[in-house]
Design an enzyme around this catalytic site. Structure first.
Site: not given
Length: 354
Positions: A45, A128, A146
């Site tokens: 991520e 996020y 996102d």
DNA sequence: CAGTCGTGGCC
DNA sequence: TGGCCAAGACT
């Protein structure tokens, strides 16, 4: 009469069309009881922030190979992490990655917290990423928003308010959709949908599991969404780069940039500041008084908010030249492994050329 | 809040 | 070919 968008329909689509990615556990494997590794989820991520899947893949494999656990990464040298991150961009991510690993090792016994707020408190983890880790690694019903999700939701609800003003509305709609069952797969399904069928240009609405529920499609404006505030034009800045070769072995002089700001903490040949009114032939700015030769071609590079034109100068130095603190000679066999951002690799290459 | 912060692929 | 875009965070 319209059909309400159903998480179940999206999950059914995901079961058939989920992308196979190195950091992902497939729906079939999850049914077999395999759980995602929070370290892998976190690492992927961070790398995927504003970065394409294709660009991330080789870096993800290299990091995982070298630092298989968060404890291993916490114990790594920061300089080595910066070298391994070189070329991926947004270098504050690498510094925060290391800092985050240290915090998880020291404050969480090497285990990532499952709670969204606890994740959010760690360096480099924003709204996020905290939601993504909570959902994907721990199956918490977090609203993962996102760029993909912003596009999907903007179209699904025909939101014509431009970003970023529409963000609260998008978040509210996303929260309404998050299912109690399989929230992690739902988050990944939303992103896969946005990355494939619901693409920025030429969306494949006919194949979309939500086409009959999509207000943007019904109104014929799906492809034009989401609207965005107009972007400001990029100015052009200029500067000089000094590629100094050591007599005898052609080692290149490098130094470290300041820890914060543009290319923070990364390595470079000596440069001048980059400004719009810079002169590119003022040799009083060179780090040493030597016989500098300007290379025929400038290096051009575009950053997020400005274009750069870099004049590259080259000189040869005697082997006993006295160096300032913080600079070093990088011999040819070590150059490729240095923490050189792409623009600085370009500058060195130009300086080595004829 | 708007600016800062990389890079490579795409049309 | 130059602008747009990609799983944003930080200040």
């Amino acid at each position: 009469m319209t059909v309400q968008a159903s998480p179940t329909d999206l999950l059914a689509w995901y079961d058939r069309h989920a992308r196979s990615l190195p950091w992902r556990v497939s729906p079939a494997d999850k049914r077999a009881g395999i759980r995602p590794d929070p370290y892998r989820v976190w690492l992927s991520e961070i790398m995927l922030q504003q970065t394409t899947v294709q660009a991330v893949k080789p870096y993800f494999e290299a990091f995982l190979d070298r630092w298989p656990t968060v404890k291993a990464l916490a114990a790594a040298d920061e300089a080595e992490v910066m070298k391994a991150w070189a070329g991926l961009g947004y270098y504050s991510r690498a510094r925060n990655l290391k800092a985050c690993a240290e915090r998880v090792a020291a404050e969480h016994q090497g285990q990532f917290p499952a709670d969204e707020a606890d994740l959010r408190a760690l360096p480099g983890i924003g709204p996020y990423t905290a939601a993504a880790i909570a959902a994907i690694a721990f199956d918490r019903p977090a609203a993962v928003v996102d760029g993909n999700v912003e596009r999907v939701i903007s179209r699904l609800h025909a939101i014509e308010t431009p970003l970023p003003a529409s963000k609260p509305d998008i978040r509210a709609h996303t929260e309404d959709l998050v299912p109690e069952d399989r929230p992690g797969d739902f988050a990944q399904a939303m992103m896969d949908l946005g990355a494939s069928l619901c693409s920025p240009r030429k969306p494949a609405c006919a194949l979309c599991p939500w086409t009959s529920a999509c207000a943007g499609q019904r109104l014929g404006i799906a492809e034009t969404l989401p609207r965005k505030a107009p972007k400001v034009a990029k100015p052009t800045r200029r500067g000089m780069a000094f590629v100094l070769l050591r007599e005898g072995d052609d080692a290149v002089l490098l130094r470290r940039r300041p820890p914060k700001g543009l290319l923070g903490g990364m390595s470079e040949p000596p440069t001048t500041p980059f400004t719009e009114d810079a002169v590119t032939d003022d040799l009083t700015l060179a780090p040493f008084d030597l016989d500098w030769q300007r290379m025929p071609a400038d290096v051009r590079h575009t950053f997020t908010h400005f274009h750069l034109e870099l004049a590259v100068w080259r000189a040869t130095a005697p082997a006993d030249l006295a160096l300032a603190d913080g600079s070093w000679w990088s011999p040819p066999e070590e150059l490729a492994g240095e923490a050189l951002p792409t623009v600085m690799k370009k500058a060195v290459t130009a300086g080595l050329g004829e």
